[in-house]
Motif scaffolding. Structure first.
Motif, short mmCIF file in Angstrom:
data_model
loop_
_atom_site.label_atom_id
_atom_site.label_comp_id
_atom_site.label_asym_id
_atom_site.label_seq_id
_atom_site.Cartn_x
_atom_site.Cartn_y
_atom_site.Cartn_z
N LEU A 120 -11.55 43.82 29.21
CA LEU A 120 -10.70 42.63 29.19
C LEU A 120 -9.32 42.91 28.62
N ARG A 128 -7.50 44.84 31.41
CA ARG A 128 -7.23 44.00 32.58
C ARG A 128 -6.18 42.93 32.29
N TYR A 129 -6.31 42.24 31.17
CA TYR A 129 -5.43 41.10 30.92
C TYR A 129 -4.38 41.36 29.85
N GLU A 161 -8.06 46.45 38.77
CA GLU A 161 -9.45 46.89 38.60
C GLU A 161 -9.57 48.40 38.72
N THR A 210 -8.07 50.13 35.64
CA THR A 210 -8.94 49.93 34.48
C THR A 210 -10.15 50.85 34.58
N THR A 258 -15.80 42.25 33.57
CA THR A 258 -14.78 41.21 33.51
C THR A 258 -15.41 39.83 33.66
#
Length: 166
Positions: free
Chosen positions: A119, A122-123, A129, A132, A147
């Motif tokens: 997370l 990703r964020y 994706e 990551t 996720t």
């Protein structure tokens, strides 16, 4: 040659240490641990700087940071940790922005290390994706499932914390 590597490393640290510290804080939920983690990751990167300085070093150092955080967490679970009482009572945050960040950091701290790392990358780091998955050394499907599960856990934890504070 060594002076060039040191100058390049110093420039990298000056330019990217704030970003790496933010990632470290999101992984550890503690500024002191995040600073220690960043220092460890930078030390490891410095040892191999001659190999990585030609390419974009940020993904490499970020991966060192993430893997070091996971190994620290494993090490901390097998050691006894002594908690000393604080001398001064901490004051609560006065702004909503800090309160939201604290709530998110606390919610992230409830997640398993791998899910938290997915997370954060990703964020927090705004990686796709595939990027990551490459950073963590796993498959894209693992990133997708982690996720989905991580966001579901955060949705369950965050409203509960908001109700507790009222």
């Amino acid at each position: 040659m060594r002076a060039e590597h040191e100058a390049a490393f110093e420039a990298f640290v000056a330019a990217r240490s704030d970003d790496l510290l933010r990632v470290g804080f999101l992984l550890t939920a503690d500024r002191g641990h995040a600073e220690d983690l960043l220092q460890t990751a930078l030390l490891k990167a410095y040892r191999h700087w001659g190999r990585i300085s030609g390419a974009d070093a940020y993904p490499y150092v970020r991966k060192v940071l993430v893997t070091s955080a996971a190994s620290w967490r494993r090490r901390r679970t097998t050691q006894e940790i002594v908690s000393l009482p604080a001398h001064d009572a901490p004051e609560p945050d006065q702004t909503d922005a800090f309160a939201e960040r604290d709530a998110m950091a606390a919610a992230l701290a409830t997640l398993p290390p791998r899910m938290r790392a997915v997370l954060v990358l990703r964020y927090g780091e705004d990686l796709g994706e595939a990027a990551t998955a490459a950073a963590l050394g796993c498959s894209v499907n693992t990133v997708k499932s982690q996720t989905t599960r991580g966001l579901a856990r955060l949705r369950a934890v965050l409203p509960a914390r908001a109700l507790e504070e009222r």
